[in-house]
Design a protein around this motif. Structure first.
Motif, mmCIF file in Angstrom:
data_model
loop_
_atom_site.group_PDB
_atom_site.id
_atom_site.type_symbol
_atom_site.label_atom_id
_atom_site.label_comp_id
_atom_site.label_asym_id
_atom_site.label_seq_id
_atom_site.Cartn_x
_atom_site.Cartn_y
_atom_site.Cartn_z
ATOM 1 N N CYS A 156 0.826 -1.211 0.000
ATOM 2 C CA CYS A 156 0.000 0.000 0.000
ATOM 3 C C CYS A 156 0.859 1.260 0.000
ATOM 4 O O CYS A 156 0.525 2.248 -0.662
ATOM 5 C CB CYS A 156 -0.986 -0.024 1.169
ATOM 6 S SG CYS A 156 -2.297 -1.259 0.927
ATOM 7 N N ALA A 157 1.986 1.235 0.693
ATOM 8 C CA ALA A 157 2.911 2.374 0.667
ATOM 9 C C ALA A 157 3.505 2.553 -0.734
ATOM 10 O O ALA A 157 3.728 3.687 -1.180
ATOM 11 C CB ALA A 157 4.018 2.190 1.702
ATOM 12 N N ALA A 191 -4.931 12.710 4.523
ATOM 13 C CA ALA A 191 -6.062 11.788 4.301
ATOM 14 C C ALA A 191 -5.582 10.492 3.661
ATOM 15 O O ALA A 191 -5.927 9.396 4.115
ATOM 16 C CB ALA A 191 -7.130 12.459 3.442
ATOM 17 N N TRP A 192 -4.782 10.614 2.606
ATOM 18 C CA TRP A 192 -4.339 9.414 1.906
ATOM 19 C C TRP A 192 -3.430 8.532 2.757
ATOM 20 O O TRP A 192 -3.493 7.304 2.661
ATOM 21 C CB TRP A 192 -3.677 9.760 0.569
ATOM 22 C CG TRP A 192 -4.705 9.964 -0.499
ATOM 23 C CD1 TRP A 192 -5.031 11.134 -1.120
ATOM 24 C CD2 TRP A 192 -5.565 8.969 -1.058
ATOM 25 N NE1 TRP A 192 -6.044 10.912 -2.025
ATOM 26 C CE2 TRP A 192 -6.396 9.596 -2.013
ATOM 27 C CE3 TRP A 192 -5.733 7.602 -0.841
ATOM 28 C CZ2 TRP A 192 -7.354 8.908 -2.746
ATOM 29 C CZ3 TRP A 192 -6.689 6.919 -1.570
ATOM 30 C CH2 TRP A 192 -7.489 7.566 -2.510
ATOM 31 N N SER A 193 -2.602 9.125 3.594
ATOM 32 C CA SER A 193 -1.743 8.316 4.478
ATOM 33 C C SER A 193 -2.591 7.456 5.407
ATOM 34 O O SER A 193 -2.325 6.261 5.590
ATOM 35 C CB SER A 193 -0.822 9.214 5.294
ATOM 36 O OG SER A 193 0.094 9.870 4.455
ATOM 37 N N ILE A 194 -3.605 8.050 5.979
ATOM 38 C CA ILE A 194 -4.514 7.306 6.863
ATOM 39 C C ILE A 194 -5.233 6.216 6.082
ATOM 40 O O ILE A 194 -5.328 5.069 6.527
ATOM 41 C CB ILE A 194 -5.511 8.268 7.542
ATOM 42 C CG1 ILE A 194 -4.776 9.203 8.508
ATOM 43 C CG2 ILE A 194 -6.620 7.492 8.250
ATOM 44 C CD1 ILE A 194 -5.603 10.399 8.965
ATOM 45 N N LEU A 195 -5.723 6.572 4.900
ATOM 46 C CA LEU A 195 -6.481 5.605 4.100
ATOM 47 C C LEU A 195 -5.618 4.433 3.641
ATOM 48 O O LEU A 195 -6.056 3.278 3.690
ATOM 49 C CB LEU A 195 -7.131 6.300 2.907
ATOM 50 C CG LEU A 195 -8.199 7.322 3.285
ATOM 51 C CD1 LEU A 195 -8.620 8.131 2.074
ATOM 52 C CD2 LEU A 195 -9.392 6.647 3.954
ATOM 53 N N TYR A 196 -4.391 4.708 3.217
ATOM 54 C CA TYR A 196 -3.513 3.603 2.801
ATOM 55 C C TYR A 196 -3.176 2.689 3.980
ATOM 56 O O TYR A 196 -3.066 1.468 3.810
ATOM 57 C CB TYR A 196 -2.236 4.118 2.138
ATOM 58 C CG TYR A 196 -2.437 4.529 0.703
ATOM 59 C CD1 TYR A 196 -2.835 3.603 -0.259
ATOM 60 C CD2 TYR A 196 -2.239 5.845 0.301
ATOM 61 C CE1 TYR A 196 -3.022 3.981 -1.575
ATOM 62 C CE2 TYR A 196 -2.421 6.233 -1.016
ATOM 63 C CZ TYR A 196 -2.819 5.293 -1.950
ATOM 64 O OH TYR A 196 -3.014 5.664 -3.254
ATOM 65 N N PHE A 197 -3.037 3.248 5.158
ATOM 66 C CA PHE A 197 -2.803 2.428 6.352
ATOM 67 C C PHE A 197 -4.014 1.536 6.626
ATOM 68 O O PHE A 197 -3.864 0.326 6.871
ATOM 69 C CB PHE A 197 -2.492 3.325 7.554
ATOM 70 C CG PHE A 197 -2.259 2.555 8.823
ATOM 71 C CD1 PHE A 197 -1.105 1.816 8.995
ATOM 72 C CD2 PHE A 197 -3.208 2.549 9.839
ATOM 73 C CE1 PHE A 197 -0.882 1.079 10.159
ATOM 74 C CE2 PHE A 197 -2.993 1.833 11.004
ATOM 75 C CZ PHE A 197 -1.841 1.089 11.169
ATOM 76 N N LEU A 198 -5.217 2.094 6.559
ATOM 77 C CA LEU A 198 -6.436 1.300 6.774
ATOM 78 C C LEU A 198 -6.595 0.238 5.688
ATOM 79 O O LEU A 198 -7.007 -0.891 5.967
ATOM 80 C CB LEU A 198 -7.667 2.207 6.807
ATOM 81 C CG LEU A 198 -7.763 3.173 7.982
ATOM 82 C CD1 LEU A 198 -8.960 4.108 7.810
ATOM 83 C CD2 LEU A 198 -7.827 2.430 9.305
ATOM 84 N N MET A 199 -6.234 0.593 4.458
ATOM 85 C CA MET A 199 -6.296 -0.377 3.365
ATOM 86 C C MET A 199 -5.338 -1.540 3.628
ATOM 87 O O MET A 199 -5.690 -2.708 3.403
ATOM 88 C CB MET A 199 -5.957 0.301 2.038
ATOM 89 C CG MET A 199 -7.007 1.282 1.567
ATOM 90 S SD MET A 199 -6.405 2.416 0.294
ATOM 91 C CE MET A 199 -5.961 1.291 -1.019
ATOM 92 N N ALA A 200 -4.141 -1.231 4.090
ATOM 93 C CA ALA A 200 -3.163 -2.282 4.385
ATOM 94 C C ALA A 200 -3.673 -3.200 5.490
ATOM 95 O O ALA A 200 -3.530 -4.424 5.401
ATOM 96 C CB ALA A 200 -1.823 -1.664 4.780
ATOM 97 N N LEU A 201 -4.282 -2.625 6.508
ATOM 98 C CA LEU A 201 -4.851 -3.452 7.585
ATOM 99 C C LEU A 201 -5.973 -4.340 7.061
ATOM 100 O O LEU A 201 -6.084 -5.507 7.440
ATOM 101 C CB LEU A 201 -5.360 -2.575 8.724
ATOM 102 C CG LEU A 201 -4.301 -1.851 9.545
ATOM 103 C CD1 LEU A 201 -4.966 -0.982 10.612
ATOM 104 C CD2 LEU A 201 -3.315 -2.822 10.167
ATOM 105 N N SER A 202 -6.810 -3.791 6.206
ATOM 106 C CA SER A 202 -7.898 -4.572 5.619
ATOM 107 C C SER A 202 -7.338 -5.743 4.800
ATOM 108 O O SER A 202 -7.789 -6.885 4.946
ATOM 109 C CB SER A 202 -8.768 -3.677 4.738
ATOM 110 O OG SER A 202 -9.757 -4.427 4.090
ATOM 111 N N LEU A 203 -6.370 -5.452 3.946
ATOM 112 C CA LEU A 203 -5.762 -6.502 3.132
ATOM 113 C C LEU A 203 -5.132 -7.569 4.016
ATOM 114 O O LEU A 203 -5.298 -8.774 3.775
ATOM 115 C CB LEU A 203 -4.715 -5.893 2.190
ATOM 116 C CG LEU A 203 -3.942 -6.877 1.329
ATOM 117 C CD1 LEU A 203 -4.873 -7.701 0.447
ATOM 118 C CD2 LEU A 203 -2.905 -6.121 0.492
#
Length: 167
Positions: free
Chosen positions: A24-25, A61-73
């Motif tokens: 995600c990063a 916003a995008w930093s938070i969202l990419y972190f949440l996306m990584a957790l979801s994945l």
């Protein structure tokens, strides 16, 4: 005392979490490389709608969202029981992530506002489908993607308005 299975799972789980964070990063970096050089020039010269936030909001916003996306994945990969719904959720996740990676180079890099709009419309659909499919196998993985869907819908309204204001 933890049993042997718990230790094996932990040994597998931490590298998987790291891989999800790195993936995600990496997508975030692709977007940043395409976006940052255009902010002060091309993007600054575009007519934008009044609901456009300050430029400083986007990286936060995008930093938070990419972190949440990584957790979801990670939850889908590591925590969800292997099944057809899980496999579909992972496939949809990867498809939406690919579209996500394409949007900034197309919109910012190529200055292709209409092509960016087509991508973000498809992205909204794929993120929603990912959430629905993820909910079948790991409810928290699905919930973690809801802020992302909300933001992408918001970004889509910006893209629509920019396309209309800059024919």
């Amino acid at each position: 005392m933890a049993n042997h299975g718990d230790l094996n799972h932990a040994r597998r789980s931490i590298p998987r979490l790291g891989a999800c964070l790195v993936l995600c990063a990496g997508v975030a970096a692709i977007g940043g490389l395409a976006t940052v050089p255009q902010i002060g020039g091309w993007y600054a010269g575009l007519a934008k709608p009044p609901w456009t936030p300050p430029n400083s909001v986007f990286p936060i916003a995008w930093s938070i969202l990419y972190f949440l996306m990584a957790l979801s994945l990670w939850r889908l990969w590591d925590r969800a029981t292997p099944s057809i719904p899980r496999r579909r959720a992972l496939s949809l996740f990867m498809a939406q992530l690919a579209l996500n990676a394409m949007w900034s180079p197309i919109f910012f890099g190529l200055h292709a506002i209409s092509a960016g709009l087509a991508i973000i419309l498809a992205l909204v659909v794929l993120v929603a489908a990912t959430i629905l499919q993820s909910a079948k196998t790991d409810r928290l993985a699905a919930i973690l993607l809801i802020p992302y869907l909300v933001w992408v819908c918001y970004a889509m309204t910006l893209n629509v308005a920019i396309a209309a204001l800059n024919p």
